[in-house]
Write a protein that holds these residues in place. Sequence first.
Motif, mmCIF file in Angstrom:
data_model
loop_
_atom_site.group_PDB
_atom_site.id
_atom_site.type_symbol
_atom_site.label_atom_id
_atom_site.label_comp_id
_atom_site.label_asym_id
_atom_site.label_seq_id
_atom_site.Cartn_x
_atom_site.Cartn_y
_atom_site.Cartn_z
ATOM 1 N N LYS A 122 0.860 -1.254 0.181
ATOM 2 C CA LYS A 122 0.056 0.056 0.214
ATOM 3 C C LYS A 122 1.006 1.211 0.113
ATOM 4 N N PRO A 123 0.933 2.025 -0.958
ATOM 5 C CA PRO A 123 1.880 3.255 -1.313
ATOM 6 C C PRO A 123 1.052 4.335 -0.170
ATOM 7 N N GLN A 124 2.114 5.024 0.483
ATOM 8 C CA GLN A 124 1.706 6.033 1.437
ATOM 9 C C GLN A 124 2.427 7.382 1.090
ATOM 10 N N ARG A 125 2.017 8.392 1.237
ATOM 11 C CA ARG A 125 2.594 9.561 0.840
ATOM 12 C C ARG A 125 2.898 10.172 2.329
ATOM 13 N N ILE A 126 4.264 10.443 2.530
ATOM 14 C CA ILE A 126 4.681 10.707 3.922
ATOM 15 C C ILE A 126 5.956 11.860 3.822
ATOM 16 N N TYR A 127 5.911 12.754 4.652
ATOM 17 C CA TYR A 127 7.086 13.567 4.884
ATOM 18 C C TYR A 127 8.156 12.800 5.617
ATOM 19 N N CYS A 128 9.476 12.448 4.784
ATOM 20 C CA CYS A 128 10.455 11.557 5.360
ATOM 21 C C CYS A 128 11.490 12.607 5.834
ATOM 22 N N GLN A 129 11.614 12.148 7.472
ATOM 23 C CA GLN A 129 12.760 13.020 8.103
ATOM 24 C C GLN A 129 14.045 12.943 7.723
ATOM 25 N N GLY A 130 14.503 11.775 7.097
ATOM 26 C CA GLY A 130 15.780 11.556 6.467
ATOM 27 C C GLY A 130 16.166 12.436 5.289
ATOM 28 N N SER A 131 15.377 12.484 4.340
ATOM 29 C CA SER A 131 15.510 13.054 3.231
ATOM 30 C C SER A 131 15.150 14.573 3.179
ATOM 31 N N SER A 133 11.833 15.480 2.669
ATOM 32 C CA SER A 133 10.960 15.776 1.688
ATOM 33 C C SER A 133 9.961 14.895 1.668
ATOM 34 N N TRP A 134 8.979 14.881 0.867
ATOM 35 C CA TRP A 134 7.700 14.238 0.729
ATOM 36 C C TRP A 134 7.922 13.149 -0.234
ATOM 37 N N GLU A 135 7.609 11.744 0.123
ATOM 38 C CA GLU A 135 8.161 10.854 -0.666
ATOM 39 C C GLU A 135 6.813 9.592 -0.484
ATOM 40 N N THR A 136 6.834 8.852 -1.540
ATOM 41 C CA THR A 136 5.965 7.782 -1.601
ATOM 42 C C THR A 136 6.662 6.438 -0.678
ATOM 43 N N ASP A 137 6.244 6.079 0.143
ATOM 44 C CA ASP A 137 6.898 4.914 1.015
ATOM 45 C C ASP A 137 6.034 3.622 1.176
ATOM 46 N N TYR A 138 6.694 2.812 1.229
ATOM 47 C CA TYR A 138 5.883 1.392 1.694
ATOM 48 C C TYR A 138 6.425 0.674 2.810
ATOM 49 N N ARG A 139 5.553 -0.053 3.614
ATOM 50 C CA ARG A 139 6.008 -0.809 4.649
ATOM 51 C C ARG A 139 6.789 -2.210 4.235
ATOM 52 N N LYS A 140 7.783 -2.011 3.761
ATOM 53 C CA LYS A 140 8.426 -3.165 3.384
ATOM 54 C C LYS A 140 9.645 -3.862 3.973
ATOM 55 N N ILE A 141 9.552 -3.754 5.277
ATOM 56 C CA ILE A 141 10.595 -4.295 6.284
ATOM 57 C C ILE A 141 9.485 -4.963 7.259
ATOM 58 N N VAL A 142 9.780 -6.293 7.660
ATOM 59 C CA VAL A 142 9.169 -7.154 8.289
ATOM 60 C C VAL A 142 10.521 -7.461 9.555
ATOM 61 N N SER A 143 10.315 -7.048 10.532
ATOM 62 C CA SER A 143 11.423 -7.104 11.657
ATOM 63 C C SER A 143 10.822 -8.055 12.683
ATOM 64 N N ILE A 144 11.951 -8.594 13.314
ATOM 65 C CA ILE A 144 11.766 -9.774 14.300
ATOM 66 C C ILE A 144 12.583 -9.456 15.441
ATOM 67 N N GLY A 145 12.031 -9.240 16.695
ATOM 68 C CA GLY A 145 12.631 -9.042 18.031
ATOM 69 C C GLY A 145 12.604 -10.310 18.802
ATOM 70 N N MET A 146 13.766 -10.753 19.357
ATOM 71 C CA MET A 146 14.112 -11.830 20.214
ATOM 72 C C MET A 146 14.429 -11.583 21.556
ATOM 73 N N ALA A 147 13.857 -12.218 22.732
ATOM 74 C CA ALA A 147 14.299 -11.759 24.154
ATOM 75 C C ALA A 147 14.313 -13.108 24.710
ATOM 76 N N PRO A 148 14.876 -13.073 25.906
ATOM 77 C CA PRO A 148 15.045 -14.228 26.783
ATOM 78 C C PRO A 148 13.767 -14.964 27.184
ATOM 79 N N GLY A 149 13.771 -16.119 27.311
ATOM 80 C CA GLY A 149 12.538 -17.061 27.714
ATOM 81 C C GLY A 149 11.698 -17.083 26.356
ATOM 82 N N GLY A 150 12.271 -16.972 25.232
ATOM 83 C CA GLY A 150 11.682 -17.542 24.054
ATOM 84 C C GLY A 150 10.591 -16.524 23.473
ATOM 85 N N ILE A 151 10.535 -15.286 24.028
ATOM 86 C CA ILE A 151 9.590 -14.219 23.701
ATOM 87 C C ILE A 151 10.071 -13.506 22.386
#
Length: 210
Positions: A122-131, A133-151
């Motif tokens: 899903k394209p989203q128009r957003i102001y990007c703090q890094g550049s 400027s306004w950009e069309t961005d996608y949520r194209k990052i799937v991240s996994i966090g791992m902690a003790p206890g197997g959570i």
Amino acid sequence: MRRLLLALVILALAGCAAGSSRPRLPYDYWYVGIGAPRFMEVWVESVDVIDRRGYAYFDIHGGVVAYNDKTPGWYDGGGKMMPASNVDLPETLFVRWQSLVEPQTYKLRINIPQWVRDEMVKPQRIYCQGSKSWETDYRKIVSIGMAPGGIAKAWVGGPCLSNIEIGRYQAKVDTRGPYEGKTNGQYAWPELEPESAAYIEQHGIPYESW
């Protein structure tokens, strides 16, 4: 001559089939990120993916993770990135990791809901703090966090977009130990970093924080 022409036709058809199997995405590839809470040292043995076409890809990520800068606190998305090149949107993720502060080896299957795949294209128009400027961005990052206890937790986010939590999971202990029992119980490294060891000696493992 006929055999040569037939061979050329077969090669051409094979090339077309291979080209048509490339995922149709609005970007060249999506990313997998791995991380953990600060001082809770983790070594990822493997991240495997089954994409929505049913194709399996092994060891697309692994090794040292990124750590957040909160103490204690949960790692909340992003992290050490790796592109999932020529892989379609994820259907299932499999993660094996070593929680070195315990130490313990865990394995986890994460089923990715359809709403996540919808969000990733899903394209989203957003102001990007890094550049700045306004950009069309996608949520194209799937991240996994791992902690003790197997959570574990998973998020979907983008370079200029916030992370949305996909879910919280309880991994299973892999009774075979590190590297599926192939290292006689030896973990990725035998001793914690001095800062991690000092923190755990003073505070213990804050299981309740995640």
